[in-house]
Design a protein around this motif. Structure first.
Motif, mmCIF file in Angstrom:
data_model
loop_
_atom_site.group_PDB
_atom_site.id
_atom_site.type_symbol
_atom_site.label_atom_id
_atom_site.label_comp_id
_atom_site.label_asym_id
_atom_site.label_seq_id
_atom_site.Cartn_x
_atom_site.Cartn_y
_atom_site.Cartn_z
ATOM 1 N N GLU A 29 55.432 39.313 41.019
ATOM 2 C CA GLU A 29 55.439 38.172 40.106
ATOM 3 C C GLU A 29 54.083 37.473 40.073
ATOM 4 O O GLU A 29 53.587 37.094 39.015
ATOM 5 C CB GLU A 29 56.511 37.192 40.558
ATOM 6 C CG GLU A 29 57.190 36.459 39.430
ATOM 7 C CD GLU A 29 58.394 35.703 39.943
ATOM 8 O OE1 GLU A 29 58.224 34.505 40.230
ATOM 9 O OE2 GLU A 29 59.467 36.322 40.116
ATOM 10 N N ALA A 30 53.491 37.325 41.270
ATOM 11 C CA ALA A 30 52.171 36.687 41.338
ATOM 12 C C ALA A 30 51.141 37.492 40.538
ATOM 13 O O ALA A 30 50.269 36.932 39.882
ATOM 14 C CB ALA A 30 51.729 36.555 42.788
ATOM 15 N N PHE A 31 51.267 38.810 40.589
ATOM 16 C CA PHE A 31 50.354 39.660 39.812
ATOM 17 C C PHE A 31 50.642 39.546 38.320
ATOM 18 O O PHE A 31 49.739 39.536 37.499
ATOM 19 C CB PHE A 31 50.472 41.117 40.257
ATOM 20 C CG PHE A 31 49.659 41.438 41.481
ATOM 21 C CD1 PHE A 31 48.276 41.539 41.386
ATOM 22 C CD2 PHE A 31 50.251 41.631 42.713
ATOM 23 C CE1 PHE A 31 47.507 41.833 42.507
ATOM 24 C CE2 PHE A 31 49.499 41.921 43.839
ATOM 25 C CZ PHE A 31 48.122 42.020 43.739
ATOM 26 N N GLU A 32 51.914 39.468 38.025
ATOM 27 C CA GLU A 32 52.335 39.368 36.624
ATOM 28 C C GLU A 32 51.646 38.185 35.932
ATOM 29 O O GLU A 32 51.220 38.279 34.782
ATOM 30 C CB GLU A 32 53.868 39.188 36.596
ATOM 31 C CG GLU A 32 54.497 39.310 35.225
ATOM 32 C CD GLU A 32 54.642 40.759 34.772
ATOM 33 O OE1 GLU A 32 55.164 41.555 35.575
ATOM 34 O OE2 GLU A 32 54.237 41.061 33.643
ATOM 35 N N VAL A 33 51.538 37.081 36.684
ATOM 36 C CA VAL A 33 50.881 35.891 36.144
ATOM 37 C C VAL A 33 49.465 36.209 35.672
ATOM 38 O O VAL A 33 48.966 35.647 34.719
ATOM 39 C CB VAL A 33 50.850 34.774 37.218
ATOM 40 C CG1 VAL A 33 49.998 33.602 36.778
ATOM 41 C CG2 VAL A 33 52.258 34.330 37.549
ATOM 42 N N LYS A 34 48.847 37.154 36.394
ATOM 43 C CA LYS A 34 47.485 37.538 36.035
ATOM 44 C C LYS A 34 47.463 38.657 35.004
ATOM 45 O O LYS A 34 46.419 39.252 34.737
ATOM 46 C CB LYS A 34 46.741 38.004 37.294
ATOM 47 C CG LYS A 34 46.517 36.905 38.305
ATOM 48 C CD LYS A 34 45.308 36.111 37.911
ATOM 49 C CE LYS A 34 45.080 34.950 38.853
ATOM 50 N NZ LYS A 34 44.005 34.082 38.433
ATOM 51 N N GLY A 35 48.612 38.976 34.489
ATOM 52 C CA GLY A 35 48.668 40.040 33.485
ATOM 53 C C GLY A 35 48.607 41.435 34.079
ATOM 54 O O GLY A 35 48.259 42.399 33.422
ATOM 55 N N ILE A 36 48.944 41.544 35.375
ATOM 56 C CA ILE A 36 48.893 42.843 36.033
ATOM 57 C C ILE A 36 50.302 43.284 36.383
ATOM 58 O O ILE A 36 50.954 42.648 37.211
ATOM 59 C CB ILE A 36 48.063 42.753 37.331
ATOM 60 C CG1 ILE A 36 46.662 42.251 36.989
ATOM 61 C CG2 ILE A 36 48.013 44.085 38.048
ATOM 62 C CD1 ILE A 36 45.894 41.782 38.199
ATOM 63 N N SER A 37 50.788 44.336 35.750
ATOM 64 C CA SER A 37 52.140 44.753 36.099
ATOM 65 C C SER A 37 52.242 46.223 36.481
ATOM 66 O O SER A 37 53.255 46.649 37.008
ATOM 67 C CB SER A 37 53.112 44.424 34.957
ATOM 68 O OG SER A 37 52.598 44.879 33.737
ATOM 69 N N THR A 38 51.193 46.989 36.221
ATOM 70 C CA THR A 38 51.279 48.411 36.578
ATOM 71 C C THR A 38 50.105 48.817 37.470
ATOM 72 O O THR A 38 49.146 48.072 37.642
ATOM 73 C CB THR A 38 51.221 49.296 35.321
ATOM 74 O OG1 THR A 38 49.923 49.127 34.719
ATOM 75 C CG2 THR A 38 52.289 48.918 34.304
ATOM 76 N N ILE A 39 50.214 50.049 37.990
ATOM 77 C CA ILE A 39 49.147 50.609 38.810
ATOM 78 C C ILE A 39 47.834 50.638 38.010
ATOM 79 O O ILE A 39 46.772 50.300 38.515
ATOM 80 C CB ILE A 39 49.513 52.056 39.213
ATOM 81 C CG1 ILE A 39 50.856 52.077 39.942
ATOM 82 C CG2 ILE A 39 48.433 52.694 40.047
ATOM 83 C CD1 ILE A 39 50.839 51.436 41.280
ATOM 84 N N GLY A 40 47.962 51.028 36.753
ATOM 85 C CA GLY A 40 46.778 51.086 35.884
ATOM 86 C C GLY A 40 46.151 49.715 35.701
ATOM 87 O O GLY A 40 44.933 49.554 35.759
ATOM 88 N N ASP A 41 47.002 48.706 35.494
ATOM 89 C CA ASP A 41 46.500 47.335 35.344
ATOM 90 C C ASP A 41 45.715 46.926 36.584
ATOM 91 O O ASP A 41 44.673 46.291 36.506
ATOM 92 C CB ASP A 41 47.646 46.330 35.175
ATOM 93 C CG ASP A 41 48.396 46.513 33.868
ATOM 94 O OD1 ASP A 41 47.841 47.163 32.968
ATOM 95 O OD2 ASP A 41 49.522 46.010 33.768
ATOM 96 N N LEU A 42 46.269 47.274 37.745
ATOM 97 C CA LEU A 42 45.634 46.855 38.989
ATOM 98 C C LEU A 42 44.256 47.498 39.125
ATOM 99 O O LEU A 42 43.301 46.854 39.551
ATOM 100 C CB LEU A 42 46.520 47.227 40.185
ATOM 101 C CG LEU A 42 46.027 46.715 41.533
ATOM 102 C CD1 LEU A 42 45.984 45.194 41.564
ATOM 103 C CD2 LEU A 42 46.888 47.237 42.676
#
Ligand code: ADP
Ligand code: MG
Length: 699
Positions: A29-42
């Protein structure tokens, strides 16, 4: 706005973050806030800066103020209470063979430190050194307990990422390493090798690896400026995609045919006659252009740029009128409630004289009224529709939307703009912005638009006298405030809000408000407005101020956008160093709008710092929004300038993008060359570009 993910080419890149060890629902959820939800996003979450931990500095060589990596063996450690204050302090003494040094913590988890700093253990510590009379201290260092019997080793160049709530930098680095191990080695570069070679940039795989795990040999200075080859590759991807999208849109638009509007020469004249003033040359020129655009058979796509107060609203109004006299509908979307209401008041008054029905749509209207208004929009009785982003709700349907106007566009994303556009059938689009954008950047962001610039500012002298006064001279400021109010002027006092400490800062505006009430009430009427108030209260207070029913308004930056209070002549800005220059310029543009000289006081203090003072001095002297914006761009990067104030990944993407604007021309040339030769991208050697068109950009 930019959410480029080059990793869609890998099947595992779409896996959720929870497939990493150490990521549960809460972290996800904390990552989601930053617009990161997948391995690729990360993996496309890039570092904002780097720390040089390539070398361990012996204690004997450390200088005061240096940021260093040190290492040694713990001699002793423990906590004690500071006399008097009751504060705890944890200290560890370390010996590295050259000298002893100390690690110090004030707020800490004891258990963690006790085991890491147990006597005899090897440890490495990174932080800023404090050297006082031979005593070397690292306060709150980042430490690593060394389990390897060979002793501490340098860590190389360590990336620092934007903050993700509840995730430490070390954890972040670990997660990114995991993500890399899952998909990194198989990353395929969608760009053809000959293109990369020509530009002298590495493949996607090598670039992503280098940006997250820089090699010892990397040029650290370039890396810090986002100009290392690896970042140039990433930047080129962003630029290419942006350009591809924009150019394609432009081409698609060119192909679209719309029925031209009919605008008689007398139309604009009639419009001018009902205005309380005569148009400036610039305003007239831009309106003429807009008339040309809308009487052609392809949709208009025009950006009107002009400094605060240059009179863009009346241009929008004229455009809406031209559309309405054709029996079509025009919609104007404003970024805030207050601004929408203000535009509505202005539009409905002028258009009332011209027999054009204007309505207002915001999220706040009572249901019964809402339905009535929506009906009028659907049936075409309402010709000019003004609103906030409430306009893009599904339930709002137009009879024949032919013109979309976006005010203060920097506050909207591409997606919101699109959402309004699709409510019409290829409508004309007019975008208004007070944020001057340097040419190179405009080329990338607005390549699909025609740009008009308004330079002339109407009527009275608009330069706001800008003063810097030290906080210890509060008396002087109070005297000025009092004089202004006695003189019948209104005053705004603006305090910054810092997002992650909003609670604290809000207290500051509240405290300021209470202080000023004590000082001035009941003789003067004092109001308070900030972002945490419910919308209707916010509107009420702003409306009171606008109408002159308050003498003094304490506010956060909610007043920044477009508010027009003719009686406001003085603004006091607390902590000006916390604002971008473009933002300060917007703020001070709020006063002196009614014909009287405006004054802006920047309250400086110890917190301002030397650089801050210099920056503010330049600002106080300069009144050219374009120049200020360029300056801002150099100092603070793109986010501040365009108002694309995004969290996390987007901000870094923009920094990387901005560091390499020279690639824009190369990208444009490349794409245009290909599109001219092969407009449908049917040749196999152009399939990469087709792929980018199809999947790459997700606005
Ligand atoms: P902005 O470009 O910042 O949106 P506005 O459109 O709000 O500026 O205009 C600022 C003020 O200037 C308004 O009060 C408006 O009525 C006034 N104004 C606009 N054009 C003219 C003009 N040609 N002559 C005199 N006043 C004007
Ligand atoms: Mg405006």
């Amino acid at each position: 706005m930019l959410s480029y993910s080059p990793f869609h080419v890998h099947p595992k890149s779409g896996l959720p973050l929870t497939s990493l060890k150490g990521v549960g629902p809460k972290r996800a959820e904390a990552f989601e806030v930053k617009g990161i939800s997948t391995i690729g996003d990360l993996l496309s979450f890039y570092p904002i800066r780097y720390q040089d931990r390539r070398r361990i500095t012996p204690a004997a060589q450390v200088k005061d103020g240096e940021v260093v990596l040190m290492a040694g063996r713990i001699v002793r450690s423990g906590q004690r209470y500071l006399p008097g204050s009751g504060r705890k302090i944890f200290r560890a003494v370390v010996e590295d063979g050259s000298k002893r040094f100390e690690l110090v913590w004030f707020n800490y988890r004891r258990g963690h430190l006790l085991s890491a700093c147990a006597r005899g253990r090897l440890i490495s510590a990174f932080g800023k050194a404090r050297v006082r009379q031979g005593l070397i201290q690292l306060v709150h260092p980042e430490i690593r307990a060394e389990w390897d019997s060979r002793g501490p080793a340098p860590e190389g160049i360590v990336p620092i990422y934007p903050r993700v709530e509840g995730v430490s930098q070390a954890t972040l680095r670990g997660l990114i390493r995991q993500a890399w191990e899952m998909i990194g080695e198989d990353l395929r570069d969608p760009l053809p090798a000959h293109l990369l070679k020509r530009l002298g940039i590495p493949t996607l795989k090598d670039a992503v690896k280098e940006v997250h795990f820089p090699s010892h040999e990397v040029d650290l200075e370039k890396l810090m400026q986002f100009k290392a080859p690896c970042q140039r590759r990433i930047s080129f991807g962003l630029i290419l995609e942006l350009m591809a999208w924009v150019l394609k849109k432009k081409m698609d638009k060119k192909r679209v045919r719309v029925r031209p509007l009919v605008i008689h020469p007398g139309t604009l004249k009639k419009f001018e006659q009902v205005l309380p003033f005569t148009l400036t040359q610039d305003q007239r020129r831009v309106l003429q252009k807009i008339a040309e655009d809308m009487t052609s058979s392809s949709p208009m796509n025009r950006l009107v740029q002009g400094d605060v107060g240059c009179g863009k609203t009346v241009v929008a109004l004229g455009a809406a009128y031209m559309c309405a006299v054709n029996g079509r509908q025009a919609a104007l979307m404003a970024p805030t409630q207050v601004l929408a209401r203000q535009h509505y008041a202005y539009f409905s008054e002028i258009l009332g004289h011209l027999n054009v029905n204007t309505v207002l749509i915001t999220g706040l209207d009572p249901d019964s009224q809402k339905m009535l208004v929506e009906q009028r929009v659907l049936e075409g009785e309402a010709r000019v529709i003004i609103g906030t982003h409430a306009l893009i709700q599904d339930r709002i349907k137009f009879q024949d939307l032919r013109l979309v106007i976006i005010d203060e566009q920097q506050r909207f994303g591409v997606r919101q703009r699109r959402a309004l556009e699709v409510k019409g059938n290829s409508p004309h689009v007019l975008v208004m912005t007070a944020t001057p954008i340097p040419r190179t950047l405009a080329l990338a962001l607005y390549a699909d638009m025609d740009v008009s610039v308004i330079r002339e500012v109407p009527g009275y002298k608009r330069e706001i006298k800008t003063l810097m006064i030290h906080e210890r001279d509060k008396r002087i400021i109070h005297r000025m405030v009092k004089h202004t109010m006695e003189d019948g002027g209104q005053v705004m006092v603006v305090c910054p809000v810092i997002e992650d400490r909003q609670g604290l800062e809000l207290k500051n505006v509240t405290r300021m408000y209470q202080g000023l009430i004590k000082l001035y009430s009941p003789r003067f009427r004092v109001g308070l407005v900030h972002g945490a108030l419910p919308d209707h209260e916010k509107n009420q207070v702003m409306e009171q101020f606008r109408k002159g029913k308050l003498d003094l308004l304490v506010a956060t930056t909610v007043v920044e956008v477009g508010i027009h209070a003719p009686g406001a002549t003085m603004m006091v800005i607390e902590h000006p160093e916390r604002f971008g220059l473009a933002q300060l310029h917007q703020l001070r543009g709020r006063v002196g709008r009614g014909g009287r000289q405006g004054v802006c006081v920047l309250v400086v203090g110890d917190a301002t710092g030397k650089d801050g003072l210099r920056r503010l001095e330049d600002f106080a002297r300069c009144h050219d929004g374009f120049q200020i914006a360029e300056q801002d761009l150099r100092l603070r990067g793109l986010g501040e300038l365009t108002g694309l104030r995004q969290s996390g990944a987007g901000e870094i993407d923009l920094k990387i993008l901005m560091g390499n604007m020279d690639l824009v021309a190369a990208a444009k040339e490349e794409i245009q060359g290909i599109l001219e030769q092969d407009p449908d991208l049917s040749l196999p050697e152009h399939s990469w570009l087709k792929e980018i068109f199809q999947k790459g950009f997700r606005p």
